[in-house]
Design a protein around this motif. Sequence first.
Motif, mmCIF file in Angstrom:
data_model
loop_
_atom_site.group_PDB
_atom_site.id
_atom_site.type_symbol
_atom_site.label_atom_id
_atom_site.label_comp_id
_atom_site.label_asym_id
_atom_site.label_seq_id
_atom_site.Cartn_x
_atom_site.Cartn_y
_atom_site.Cartn_z
ATOM 1 N N ASP A 85 -19.510 26.459 -2.475
ATOM 2 C CA ASP A 85 -19.677 25.537 -3.603
ATOM 3 C C ASP A 85 -20.585 26.047 -4.430
ATOM 4 O OD1 ASP A 85 -16.348 25.906 -3.041
ATOM 5 O OD2 ASP A 85 -16.871 23.160 -2.751
ATOM 6 N N CYS A 86 -21.905 25.065 -4.038
ATOM 7 C CA CYS A 86 -22.903 25.214 -4.884
ATOM 8 C C CYS A 86 -22.811 26.508 -5.336
ATOM 9 C CB CYS A 86 -24.244 24.400 -3.766
ATOM 10 S SG CYS A 86 -23.639 23.589 -3.400
ATOM 11 N N ARG A 87 -23.664 27.517 -4.339
ATOM 12 C CA ARG A 87 -23.826 29.240 -4.587
ATOM 13 C C ARG A 87 -22.526 29.780 -5.561
ATOM 14 N NH1 ARG A 87 -23.753 29.226 0.874
ATOM 15 N NH2 ARG A 87 -22.389 31.071 1.083
ATOM 16 N N ARG A 88 -21.505 29.383 -6.169
ATOM 17 C CA ARG A 88 -20.692 29.823 -6.995
ATOM 18 C C ARG A 88 -20.630 28.911 -8.062
ATOM 19 N NH1 ARG A 88 -16.998 29.957 -2.809
ATOM 20 N NH2 ARG A 88 -16.631 27.968 -3.054
ATOM 21 N N GLU A 89 -21.458 27.838 -8.481
ATOM 22 C CA GLU A 89 -22.034 27.016 -9.802
ATOM 23 C C GLU A 89 -22.900 27.532 -9.805
ATOM 24 O OE1 GLU A 89 -19.644 25.511 -11.491
ATOM 25 O OE2 GLU A 89 -18.246 25.299 -9.950
ATOM 26 N N ILE A 90 -24.475 28.485 -9.379
ATOM 27 C CA ILE A 90 -25.335 29.343 -9.740
ATOM 28 C C ILE A 90 -25.262 29.383 -11.168
ATOM 29 C CG2 ILE A 90 -27.411 30.581 -9.030
ATOM 30 C CD1 ILE A 90 -27.196 29.503 -6.473
ATOM 31 N N PRO A 91 -24.464 30.553 -11.234
ATOM 32 C CA PRO A 91 -24.081 31.519 -12.135
ATOM 33 C C PRO A 91 -23.359 30.419 -13.575
ATOM 34 C CG PRO A 91 -23.026 32.786 -10.463
ATOM 35 C CD PRO A 91 -23.238 31.492 -10.293
ATOM 36 N N GLY A 92 -22.949 29.556 -13.641
ATOM 37 C CA GLY A 92 -22.602 28.900 -14.602
ATOM 38 C C GLY A 92 -23.611 28.120 -15.037
ATOM 39 N N LEU A 93 -24.734 27.514 -14.044
ATOM 40 C CA LEU A 93 -25.546 26.275 -13.973
ATOM 41 C C LEU A 93 -26.472 27.373 -15.098
ATOM 42 C CD1 LEU A 93 -26.247 23.628 -13.817
ATOM 43 C CD2 LEU A 93 -27.510 24.538 -11.563
ATOM 44 N N ARG A 129 -36.884 32.289 -4.894
ATOM 45 C CA ARG A 129 -36.803 33.544 -5.018
ATOM 46 C C ARG A 129 -36.022 34.359 -5.409
ATOM 47 N NH1 ARG A 129 -40.770 32.633 -1.457
ATOM 48 N NH2 ARG A 129 -39.586 33.139 0.584
ATOM 49 N N LYS A 130 -34.813 34.552 -5.255
ATOM 50 C CA LYS A 130 -33.772 35.481 -5.567
ATOM 51 C C LYS A 130 -33.127 34.993 -7.091
ATOM 52 C CE LYS A 130 -29.008 36.550 -4.386
ATOM 53 N NZ LYS A 130 -28.250 36.017 -3.727
ATOM 54 N N GLU A 131 -32.750 33.735 -6.946
ATOM 55 C CA GLU A 131 -32.311 33.985 -8.019
ATOM 56 C C GLU A 131 -33.297 32.896 -9.259
ATOM 57 O OE1 GLU A 131 -29.022 32.994 -8.814
ATOM 58 O OE2 GLU A 131 -28.307 33.519 -6.507
ATOM 59 N N LYS A 132 -34.545 33.162 -8.759
ATOM 60 C CA LYS A 132 -35.193 32.769 -10.071
ATOM 61 C C LYS A 132 -35.278 31.277 -11.129
ATOM 62 C CE LYS A 132 -37.015 37.632 -9.891
ATOM 63 N NZ LYS A 132 -36.260 38.779 -9.624
ATOM 64 N N PHE A 133 -34.754 29.996 -10.158
ATOM 65 C CA PHE A 133 -34.613 28.668 -11.420
ATOM 66 C C PHE A 133 -35.662 28.604 -11.662
ATOM 67 C CE2 PHE A 133 -31.691 28.705 -7.080
ATOM 68 C CZ PHE A 133 -30.382 28.426 -7.908
ATOM 69 N N PRO A 134 -35.494 28.528 -13.670
ATOM 70 C CA PRO A 134 -36.889 28.705 -13.903
ATOM 71 C C PRO A 134 -36.688 26.915 -14.306
ATOM 72 C CG PRO A 134 -34.605 28.711 -15.617
ATOM 73 C CD PRO A 134 -34.425 28.618 -14.167
ATOM 74 N N TRP A 135 -35.937 26.117 -13.821
ATOM 75 C CA TRP A 135 -37.092 24.126 -13.834
ATOM 76 C C TRP A 135 -37.155 24.291 -12.643
ATOM 77 C CZ3 TRP A 135 -31.617 26.482 -14.126
ATOM 78 C CH2 TRP A 135 -30.156 26.317 -13.114
ATOM 79 N N THR A 136 -37.356 23.061 -12.763
ATOM 80 C CA THR A 136 -38.204 22.684 -10.936
ATOM 81 C C THR A 136 -37.307 22.284 -9.997
ATOM 82 O OG1 THR A 136 -39.958 20.771 -12.592
ATOM 83 C CG2 THR A 136 -39.427 20.145 -10.306
ATOM 84 N N GLN A 137 -37.923 22.541 -9.375
ATOM 85 C CA GLN A 137 -36.943 22.711 -7.895
ATOM 86 C C GLN A 137 -37.785 21.944 -6.442
ATOM 87 O OE1 GLN A 137 -33.691 24.463 -6.992
ATOM 88 N NE2 GLN A 137 -33.893 24.997 -9.071
ATOM 89 N N ILE A 138 -36.678 20.319 -5.815
ATOM 90 C CA ILE A 138 -37.491 19.945 -5.110
ATOM 91 C C ILE A 138 -35.992 19.309 -3.613
ATOM 92 C CG2 ILE A 138 -38.632 18.372 -6.776
ATOM 93 C CD1 ILE A 138 -36.741 16.311 -6.624
ATOM 94 N N THR A 169 -30.984 5.600 -16.753
ATOM 95 C CA THR A 169 -29.326 4.962 -16.693
ATOM 96 C C THR A 169 -28.407 6.371 -16.619
ATOM 97 O OG1 THR A 169 -28.695 4.890 -19.091
ATOM 98 C CG2 THR A 169 -29.081 2.780 -17.446
ATOM 99 N N ILE A 170 -27.758 6.437 -16.066
ATOM 100 C CA ILE A 170 -26.464 7.862 -15.695
ATOM 101 C C ILE A 170 -25.423 8.200 -17.035
ATOM 102 C CG2 ILE A 170 -24.645 9.162 -14.402
ATOM 103 C CD1 ILE A 170 -26.084 7.179 -11.998
ATOM 104 N N ALA A 171 -25.720 8.917 -17.750
ATOM 105 C CA ALA A 171 -24.838 8.940 -18.829
ATOM 106 C C ALA A 171 -23.516 9.526 -18.900
ATOM 107 C CB ALA A 171 -25.873 9.845 -20.083
ATOM 108 N N ALA A 172 -23.334 10.678 -17.302
ATOM 109 C CA ALA A 172 -22.376 11.460 -16.960
ATOM 110 C C ALA A 172 -23.077 11.779 -15.976
ATOM 111 C CB ALA A 172 -22.319 12.203 -17.756
ATOM 112 N N THR A 173 -21.909 12.398 -15.310
ATOM 113 C CA THR A 173 -21.862 12.520 -13.832
ATOM 114 C C THR A 173 -20.475 14.332 -13.468
ATOM 115 O OG1 THR A 173 -19.778 12.161 -12.742
ATOM 116 C CG2 THR A 173 -22.124 11.253 -12.534
ATOM 117 N N ALA A 174 -21.017 14.846 -12.559
ATOM 118 C CA ALA A 174 -20.020 16.486 -13.048
ATOM 119 C C ALA A 174 -20.234 17.034 -11.242
ATOM 120 C CB ALA A 174 -20.162 17.032 -14.517
ATOM 121 N N ILE A 175 -18.948 17.498 -11.172
ATOM 122 C CA ILE A 175 -18.891 18.784 -10.011
ATOM 123 C C ILE A 175 -18.964 20.109 -10.219
ATOM 124 C CG2 ILE A 175 -18.621 16.922 -8.299
ATOM 125 C CD1 ILE A 175 -15.619 17.846 -8.355
ATOM 126 N N THR A 176 -19.264 20.647 -11.291
ATOM 127 C CA THR A 176 -19.038 22.037 -11.838
ATOM 128 C C THR A 176 -19.777 22.415 -12.425
ATOM 129 O OG1 THR A 176 -17.610 21.518 -13.516
ATOM 130 C CG2 THR A 176 -16.129 21.801 -11.332
#
Length: 188
Positions: A85-93, A129-138, A169-176
């Motif tokens: 499910d995470c991998r399916r959301e990568i293009p949208g993210l 490396r494959k996805e080349k995410f431009p934001w910080t990953q931890i 504080t948390i402003a919002a949550t989502a799973i997609t």
Amino acid sequence: MKQVLSLITILLLTTSVSFAQEKKLGEDEPFVPTAEELAKYLPELKAGDAAPALAAPDTLGNIVSLDGYRGSYVIIDFWATWCGDCRREIPGLKALYNDYADAKVNGVPLRWLSFSFDFNATAWKNMLRKEKFPWTQISNLKRTREDPTFANWKLRWIPAFFIISPDGTIAATAITADGLRAAIEGLK
């Protein structure tokens, strides 16, 4: 306002979430969960709750902490390379990031941070490396249930997305990604 935003996010998610791994559906038959079905996947933490601490090493071993983002709106993405499910959301993210990379909400910058529940450093770094995410990953490189982050953030499912307000504080949550887009739009 925060409660209305959470309700809007839930309503939007009910029309866009597909949990095909739990439901055996035909390829053209979408699964549209009920509010009760959706609720079991959303994090227990809600808008208005204080964001728990979050710190882990980046790919170079430098510790990155959510505290370093204080004063900004922060999109947090909890995910893992082994999570379909995470991998399916990568293009949208990534599309969301491209749309909002330089965005400000009421003059406050919108920043991005991803936390991976990967336990295999090679798999995690190869995906980055494959996805080349431009934001910080931890990542703590621990299995989901072995990493206290999963419990501290009261996660039930990944991917899970949070928007953290400048005050912590948390402003919002989502799973997609679609739900996250609606939550970002709701900030304006």
